[in-house]
Scaffold this active site. Structure first.
Site, short mmCIF file in Angstrom:
data_model
loop_
_atom_site.label_atom_id
_atom_site.label_comp_id
_atom_site.label_asym_id
_atom_site.label_seq_id
_atom_site.Cartn_x
_atom_site.Cartn_y
_atom_site.Cartn_z
N GLY A 18 0.84 -1.19 0.00
CA GLY A 18 0.00 0.00 0.00
C GLY A 18 0.87 1.24 0.00
N CYS A 19 0.34 2.30 0.53
CA CYS A 19 1.06 3.57 0.58
C CYS A 19 2.36 3.41 1.38
CB CYS A 19 0.18 4.63 1.23
SG CYS A 19 1.00 6.21 1.43
#
Length: 180
Positions: A18-19
């Site tokens: 993810g981020c």
């Protein structure tokens, strides 16, 4: 206060979940981690920018490159944290972040790392720890590109930014509770 002796050897792990702001914040808190850097890996274009990666067109994942002391923290232990702090069962998505740049991926830096990652995934799937099968990609090492400077240690420098308050901070709190 005395400085700890330099490790006799170090290893590098490159992980995407993810981020990269979330991963960066968590791994900085982990004993045995010597350095964390946000960046990009697994794409087609050299030296991608954040803006280009965000389009999903470059094929890069947002990743962190973690330098660690394997005498303090094993790669297997690093993966235990990795799988605890993101959802490895959603393809190309973490929460509201959607796209190939947010995929769950391990860029194994060595054959040993690849074997350990495959074993960990098999074990977690067999234990049915998650409701769905793990879809984390286990890839060979790929060219890594450092993200822009403002992405480095982002959470520490921007704790009141809304994404940090509502997404990063709960992940850091979960990590600290689980791995204190």
């Amino acid at each position: 206060m005395t400085d700890a002796p330099a490790p006799s050897r170090t290893e590098v792990a490159v992980l995407g979940g993810g981020c990269f702001w979330c991963l960066d914040a968590v791994f900085r808190d982990l004993a045995g981690v010597l350095a964390v850097e946000s960046g990009y890996a697994g794409g087609e274009r050299p030296n991608p920018s954040y803006e280009a990666v965000c389009t999903g067109a470059t094929g890069h994942a947002e990743v962190v490159r973690i330098t660690f002391d394997p005498d303090v923290l094993s790669f297997r232990d690093l993966l235990a944290v990795f799988f605890a702090i993101h959802d490895p069962t959603t393809k190309d998505r973490q929460g509201n972040d959607v796209g190939t740049q947010y995929r769950s991926v391990i860029f194994a830096q060595t054959a040993e790392q690849k074997a350990i990652a495959q074993e960990v995934v098999r074990t977690l799937d067999a234990e049915r720890l998650f409701d769905q099968p793990i879809v984390t990609e286990i890839a060979d090492a790929a060219p890594y590109y450092s993200a822009e400077r403002y992405h480095q240690d982002y959470f520490t420098h921007n704790p009141n930014q809304p994404y940090c308050m509502f997404v990063v901070s709960p992940k850091v709190a979960k990590f600290r509770k689980q791995f204190a």
